[in-house]
Design a protein around this motif. Structure first.
Motif, PDB file in Angstrom:
ATOM      1  N   LEU A  70       0.874  -1.183   0.101  1.00 43.12           N
ATOM      2  CA  LEU A  70       0.008   0.089   0.024  1.00 43.12           C
ATOM      3  C   LEU A  70       0.894   1.240  -0.111  1.00 43.12           C
ATOM      4  CD1 LEU A  70      -2.539  -1.156   2.455  1.00 43.12           C
ATOM      5  CD2 LEU A  70      -2.720  -1.263   0.171  1.00 43.12           C
ATOM      6  N   GLU A  71       2.266   1.061   0.031  1.00 37.86           N
ATOM      7  CA  GLU A  71       2.983   2.189   0.162  1.00 37.86           C
ATOM      8  C   GLU A  71       2.755   3.352  -0.934  1.00 37.86           C
ATOM      9  OE1 GLU A  71       5.110   3.606   2.547  1.00 37.86           O
ATOM     10  OE2 GLU A  71       4.113   2.260   3.824  1.00 37.86           O
ATOM     11  N   PRO A  72       2.742   2.758  -2.283  1.00 37.62           N
ATOM     12  CA  PRO A  72       2.757   3.465  -3.372  1.00 37.62           C
ATOM     13  C   PRO A  72       1.443   4.423  -3.180  1.00 37.62           C
ATOM     14  CG  PRO A  72       2.978   1.485  -4.028  1.00 37.62           C
ATOM     15  CD  PRO A  72       2.819   1.544  -2.694  1.00 37.62           C
ATOM     16  N   ILE A  73       0.401   4.436  -2.522  1.00 32.48           N
ATOM     17  CA  ILE A  73      -0.868   5.225  -2.309  1.00 32.48           C
ATOM     18  C   ILE A  73      -0.268   6.629  -1.780  1.00 32.48           C
ATOM     19  CG2 ILE A  73      -3.077   5.424  -1.115  1.00 32.48           C
ATOM     20  CD1 ILE A  73      -3.273   2.433  -1.524  1.00 32.48           C
ATOM     21  N   CYS A  74       0.745   6.352  -0.876  1.00 33.52           N
ATOM     22  CA  CYS A  74       1.262   7.552   0.108  1.00 33.52           C
ATOM     23  C   CYS A  74       1.861   8.719  -0.997  1.00 33.52           C
ATOM     24  CB  CYS A  74       1.942   7.300   0.989  1.00 33.52           C
ATOM     25  SG  CYS A  74       1.439   6.170   2.400  1.00 33.52           S
ATOM     26  N   GLU A  75       2.233   8.179  -2.161  1.00 33.22           N
ATOM     27  CA  GLU A  75       2.949   9.201  -3.115  1.00 33.22           C
ATOM     28  C   GLU A  75       1.890   9.971  -3.758  1.00 33.22           C
ATOM     29  OE1 GLU A  75       5.279   6.728  -5.731  1.00 33.22           O
ATOM     30  OE2 GLU A  75       6.238   5.733  -4.056  1.00 33.22           O
ATOM     31  N   TYR A  76       0.472   9.821  -3.771  1.00 32.69           N
ATOM     32  CA  TYR A  76      -0.501  10.647  -4.398  1.00 32.69           C
ATOM     33  C   TYR A  76      -0.781  11.912  -3.678  1.00 32.69           C
ATOM     34  CZ  TYR A  76      -1.696   6.611  -7.078  1.00 32.69           C
ATOM     35  OH  TYR A  76      -1.627   5.393  -8.062  1.00 32.69           O
ATOM     36  N   ASP A  77      -0.839  13.184  -4.396  1.00 33.57           N
ATOM     37  CA  ASP A  77      -1.276  14.511  -3.963  1.00 33.57           C
ATOM     38  C   ASP A  77      -2.787  14.386  -3.786  1.00 33.57           C
ATOM     39  OD1 ASP A  77      -1.410  16.925  -3.103  1.00 33.57           O
ATOM     40  OD2 ASP A  77      -1.176  17.695  -5.250  1.00 33.57           O
ATOM     41  N   LEU A  78      -2.941  14.397  -2.564  1.00 32.51           N
ATOM     42  CA  LEU A  78      -4.488  14.093  -2.005  1.00 32.51           C
ATOM     43  C   LEU A  78      -4.955  15.531  -1.264  1.00 32.51           C
ATOM     44  CD1 LEU A  78      -4.430  10.550  -0.760  1.00 32.51           C
ATOM     45  CD2 LEU A  78      -5.300  11.357  -2.706  1.00 32.51           C
ATOM     46  N   ASP A  79      -4.331  16.574  -1.522  1.00 31.12           N
ATOM     47  CA  ASP A  79      -4.699  17.738  -0.869  1.00 31.12           C
ATOM     48  C   ASP A  79      -6.138  18.209  -1.528  1.00 31.12           C
ATOM     49  OD1 ASP A  79      -2.590  17.819   0.912  1.00 31.12           O
ATOM     50  OD2 ASP A  79      -1.363  19.048  -0.492  1.00 31.12           O
ATOM     51  N   GLY A  80      -6.861  18.579  -0.487  1.00 31.69           N
ATOM     52  CA  GLY A  80      -8.439  19.139  -1.145  1.00 31.69           C
ATOM     53  C   GLY A  80      -9.018  17.941  -1.573  1.00 31.69           C
ATOM     54  N   VAL A  81      -8.732  16.750  -1.476  1.00 36.62           N
ATOM     55  CA  VAL A  81      -9.763  15.600  -1.852  1.00 36.62           C
ATOM     56  C   VAL A  81     -10.645  15.388  -0.764  1.00 36.62           C
ATOM     57  CG1 VAL A  81      -9.788  13.315  -2.643  1.00 36.62           C
ATOM     58  CG2 VAL A  81      -7.717  14.760  -3.696  1.00 36.62           C
ATOM     59  N   GLU A  82     -11.828  15.232  -0.773  1.00 38.24           N
ATOM     60  CA  GLU A  82     -12.658  14.855   0.293  1.00 38.24           C
ATOM     61  C   GLU A  82     -12.737  13.266   0.584  1.00 38.24           C
ATOM     62  OE1 GLU A  82     -14.669  16.810   2.300  1.00 38.24           O
ATOM     63  OE2 GLU A  82     -13.506  18.479   1.515  1.00 38.24           O
ATOM     64  N   PRO A  83     -12.849  12.731   1.487  1.00 38.19           N
ATOM     65  CA  PRO A  83     -12.783  11.342   1.741  1.00 38.19           C
ATOM     66  C   PRO A  83     -14.169  10.995   1.408  1.00 38.19           C
ATOM     67  CG  PRO A  83     -12.702  12.522   3.930  1.00 38.19           C
ATOM     68  CD  PRO A  83     -12.633  13.581   2.743  1.00 38.19           C
ATOM     69  N   THR A  84     -14.214   9.870   0.836  1.00 45.89           N
ATOM     70  CA  THR A  84     -15.460   9.277   0.571  1.00 45.89           C
ATOM     71  C   THR A  84     -15.760   7.582   1.444  1.00 45.89           C
ATOM     72  OG1 THR A  84     -14.537   8.027  -1.260  1.00 45.89           O
ATOM     73  CG2 THR A  84     -15.536   9.910  -1.895  1.00 45.89           C
ATOM     74  N   PHE A  85     -16.740   7.289   1.536  1.00 42.22           N
ATOM     75  CA  PHE A  85     -16.918   6.366   2.297  1.00 42.22           C
ATOM     76  C   PHE A  85     -17.591   5.185   1.450  1.00 42.22           C
ATOM     77  CE2 PHE A  85     -16.945   9.754   5.364  1.00 42.22           C
ATOM     78  CZ  PHE A  85     -16.059   9.220   6.147  1.00 42.22           C
TER      79      PHE A  85
END
Length: 105
Positions: free
Chosen positions: A38-53
């Motif tokens: 799952l480490e590659p997920i940390c490389e994404y720029d997620l600033d401003g992305v609202e969490p979804t459930f």
């Protein structure tokens, strides 16, 4: 940050899974490999992305109501049961599939 044996033992205890020392070592290694995937997920720029459930977002019940809007299109019960091998009142009667000794009900 890798999981320690104590972390995995705590997770196993929470899940009510008894692990021997050998299984605990094996599970610790396995879970650390899974987390590393799952480490590659940390490389994404997620600033401003609202969490979804839910993967489809704000989707709610998309099923229609179980009501017949047009009574002229509904099949009359007598017609529906016309070719049935066996009926009981308004219902199709079928053999039991549960191994019931009394036969079908």
């Amino acid at each position: 940050m890798p999981l320690s044996k104590e972390d995995v033992a705590g997770i196993a205890d929470y899940a009510r899974i008894a692990l021997s020392e050998e299984e605990l070592d094996e599970m610790t290694s396995y879970m650390n490999e899974a987390v590393a995937l799952l480490e590659p997920i940390c490389e994404y720029d997620l600033d401003g992305v609202e969490p979804t459930f839910h993967p489809i977002g704000g989707l709610s019940n998309v099923m229609g109501n179980d009501v017949v809007d047009d009574s002229t299109r509904a099949l009359p019960i007598d017609s529906a049961l016309l070719n049935a091998a066996s009926t009981q009142g308004r219902y199709f009667r079928v053999p039991s599939i549960l191994g019931d000794e009394e036969g079908d009900r």
